[in-house]
Structures are given as structure tokens and as C-alpha cells.
Design a protein around this motif. Sequence first.
Motif, mmCIF file in Angstrom:
data_model
loop_
_atom_site.group_PDB
_atom_site.id
_atom_site.type_symbol
_atom_site.label_atom_id
_atom_site.label_comp_id
_atom_site.label_asym_id
_atom_site.label_seq_id
_atom_site.Cartn_x
_atom_site.Cartn_y
_atom_site.Cartn_z
ATOM 1 N N VAL A 1 46.158 65.695 3.289
ATOM 2 C CA VAL A 1 46.366 65.842 4.729
ATOM 3 C C VAL A 1 47.711 66.526 4.966
ATOM 4 O O VAL A 1 48.541 66.610 4.060
ATOM 5 N N THR A 2 47.914 66.990 6.179
ATOM 6 C CA THR A 2 49.178 67.644 6.521
ATOM 7 C C THR A 2 50.248 66.644 6.957
ATOM 8 O O THR A 2 51.429 66.958 6.932
ATOM 9 N N GLN A 3 49.837 65.438 7.348
ATOM 10 C CA GLN A 3 50.777 64.402 7.765
ATOM 11 C C GLN A 3 51.520 63.844 6.546
ATOM 12 O O GLN A 3 51.056 63.993 5.412
ATOM 13 N N PRO A 4 52.668 63.206 6.779
ATOM 14 C CA PRO A 4 53.362 62.546 5.670
ATOM 15 C C PRO A 4 52.449 61.508 5.005
ATOM 16 O O PRO A 4 51.695 60.812 5.689
ATOM 17 N N VAL A 5 52.526 61.431 3.679
ATOM 18 C CA VAL A 5 51.747 60.452 2.919
ATOM 19 C C VAL A 5 52.717 59.436 2.333
ATOM 20 O O VAL A 5 53.687 59.805 1.660
ATOM 21 N N LEU A 6 52.451 58.157 2.607
ATOM 22 C CA LEU A 6 53.290 57.061 2.133
ATOM 23 C C LEU A 6 52.500 56.241 1.121
ATOM 24 O O LEU A 6 51.289 56.086 1.248
ATOM 25 N N ASP A 7 53.204 55.711 0.139
ATOM 26 C CA ASP A 7 52.579 54.873 -0.876
ATOM 27 C C ASP A 7 52.144 53.562 -0.238
ATOM 28 O O ASP A 7 52.981 52.790 0.239
ATOM 29 N N LEU A 8 50.851 53.298 -0.215
ATOM 30 C CA LEU A 8 50.313 52.094 0.406
ATOM 31 C C LEU A 8 50.880 50.826 -0.215
ATOM 32 O O LEU A 8 50.965 49.789 0.436
ATOM 33 N N ASN A 9 51.308 50.905 -1.467
ATOM 34 C CA ASN A 9 51.849 49.734 -2.153
ATOM 35 C C ASN A 9 53.345 49.528 -1.925
ATOM 36 O O ASN A 9 53.916 48.578 -2.440
ATOM 37 N N ASP A 10 53.989 50.403 -1.136
ATOM 38 C CA ASP A 10 55.418 50.298 -0.861
ATOM 39 C C ASP A 10 55.625 49.943 0.615
ATOM 40 O O ASP A 10 55.962 50.795 1.442
ATOM 41 N N VAL A 11 55.420 48.670 0.941
ATOM 42 C CA VAL A 11 55.490 48.211 2.334
ATOM 43 C C VAL A 11 56.886 48.438 2.911
ATOM 44 O O VAL A 11 57.018 48.774 4.088
ATOM 45 N N GLY A 12 57.923 48.279 2.103
ATOM 46 C CA GLY A 12 59.281 48.510 2.593
ATOM 47 C C GLY A 12 59.470 49.932 3.087
ATOM 48 O O GLY A 12 60.065 50.158 4.141
ATOM 49 N N ARG A 13 58.961 50.890 2.347
ATOM 50 C CA ARG A 13 59.087 52.300 2.752
ATOM 51 C C ARG A 13 58.242 52.586 3.994
ATOM 52 O O ARG A 13 58.645 53.339 4.872
ATOM 53 N N ILE A 14 57.058 51.984 4.054
ATOM 54 C CA ILE A 14 56.221 52.163 5.246
ATOM 55 C C ILE A 14 56.934 51.579 6.465
ATOM 56 O O ILE A 14 56.943 52.177 7.540
ATOM 57 N N ALA A 15 57.561 50.427 6.307
ATOM 58 C CA ALA A 15 58.321 49.809 7.399
ATOM 59 C C ALA A 15 59.503 50.692 7.798
ATOM 60 O O ALA A 15 59.789 50.842 8.989
ATOM 61 N N ASP A 16 60.190 51.286 6.805
ATOM 62 C CA ASP A 16 61.272 52.221 7.111
ATOM 63 C C ASP A 16 60.750 53.373 7.959
ATOM 64 O O ASP A 16 61.378 53.762 8.947
ATOM 65 N N TRP A 17 59.618 53.947 7.539
ATOM 66 C CA TRP A 17 59.019 55.070 8.270
ATOM 67 C C TRP A 17 58.676 54.626 9.694
ATOM 68 O O TRP A 17 58.987 55.321 10.651
ATOM 69 N N LEU A 18 58.037 53.458 9.810
ATOM 70 C CA LEU A 18 57.638 52.959 11.115
ATOM 71 C C LEU A 18 58.855 52.781 12.037
ATOM 72 O O LEU A 18 58.813 53.174 13.198
ATOM 73 N N CYS A 19 59.919 52.233 11.505
ATOM 74 C CA CYS A 19 61.128 51.981 12.307
ATOM 75 C C CYS A 19 61.821 53.278 12.721
ATOM 76 O O CYS A 19 62.570 53.296 13.692
ATOM 77 N N SER A 20 61.588 54.339 11.987
ATOM 78 C CA SER A 20 62.233 55.617 12.312
ATOM 79 C C SER A 20 61.386 56.471 13.257
ATOM 80 O O SER A 20 61.798 57.543 13.667
ATOM 81 N N ASN A 21 60.192 56.005 13.591
ATOM 82 C CA ASN A 21 59.307 56.788 14.471
ATOM 83 C C ASN A 21 59.015 56.074 15.771
ATOM 84 O O ASN A 21 59.071 54.968 15.971
#
Length: 154
Positions: A134-154
Motif C-alpha cells: 500500500v502507499t500508506q505507512p506500514v507499521l509492524d502489527l507486533n510493535d504496539v509501542g510504535r503503533i501507539a507512537d504513530w497514533l499519538c503523532s497523528n
Amino acid sequence: MGVVGHKNAGKTTLTAALVAELVRRGLRVSTLKHTHHAVDLEVPGTDTHRHRMAGAQQVVLATDRRLTLMEEAEAPDIAHLLTRLAPCDVVLAEGWKAGRHPRIEVWRPETERAPLARTDPTILAVAATGDPEVTQPVLDLNDVGRIADWLCSN
């Protein structure tokens, strides 16, 4: 932020993990959950069920530690549901594939379905275990901390 994906992709698992991570970071989190299943949370014959069957628009069941609000509403959308929540820092809305709200998709190759993000530019990122292409950013599903970082920055 919405959490969407195909059946059995792991939406609820990611949502619960994000709630725990965001709460650990000191944020107040609320969730909304959409289902297509016919669900009735009351046992017929209970007091609150009788209130609702008699025509009450809203029924609150309160204990010493918790309350439940049941409200009759025809196909409530996210905007309406947000008005029902107490103030918080983050709302995670699981299951609304359609809409204009920002969303993250959960995708696993095992679902054998193409990612929704390929045809839906309103999905902002994909949390995946493989390459969803996909063209959107891809986050590692197993890295919840990084997903949370991404979520908090958007």
C-alpha cells in the motif's frame, strides 16, 4: 482513531493492546465498538429490560462501581456516539470501515484478502504482519509501542 480490517485480522487484539499502552502512558482512553450482529445486552424479564420494552429512550443500570447506558438510536454514527462519551484524550473506534474519520487498518496475509487501504485513501496507515503493498505507512502489527507512537503523532 478508527481500527478497521477484515474479519479475524486482529482488530480487537490491537485495540485492546493500544488501550493498555495508551493508559500506561497516562492517557484517558475510551472505545467505541461496531458490530453487525444482533446484540441485546439485557435478559428478558429484568427490570431494565422491562423499562426499555415499556418505551424508555434511555435506561441506565448502575452499580456501586459501574454503569451501563442503553439508548434507543437508529443507526447511530460516530459523531453521535462521541457526544455520549465523557471527556478523554483518545477514542478508539473499532469496526467502522466506512466513514470520514481517521483510521488504521489491521492486515494479515492469512486473511487472504486485499488490504482495504489499497482502495481507501482515508485509511492513514496499515498495521501488518506482512507486506500489504500500500502507499500508506506500514507499521509492524507486533510493535504496539510504535503503533501507539504513530497514533499519538497523528
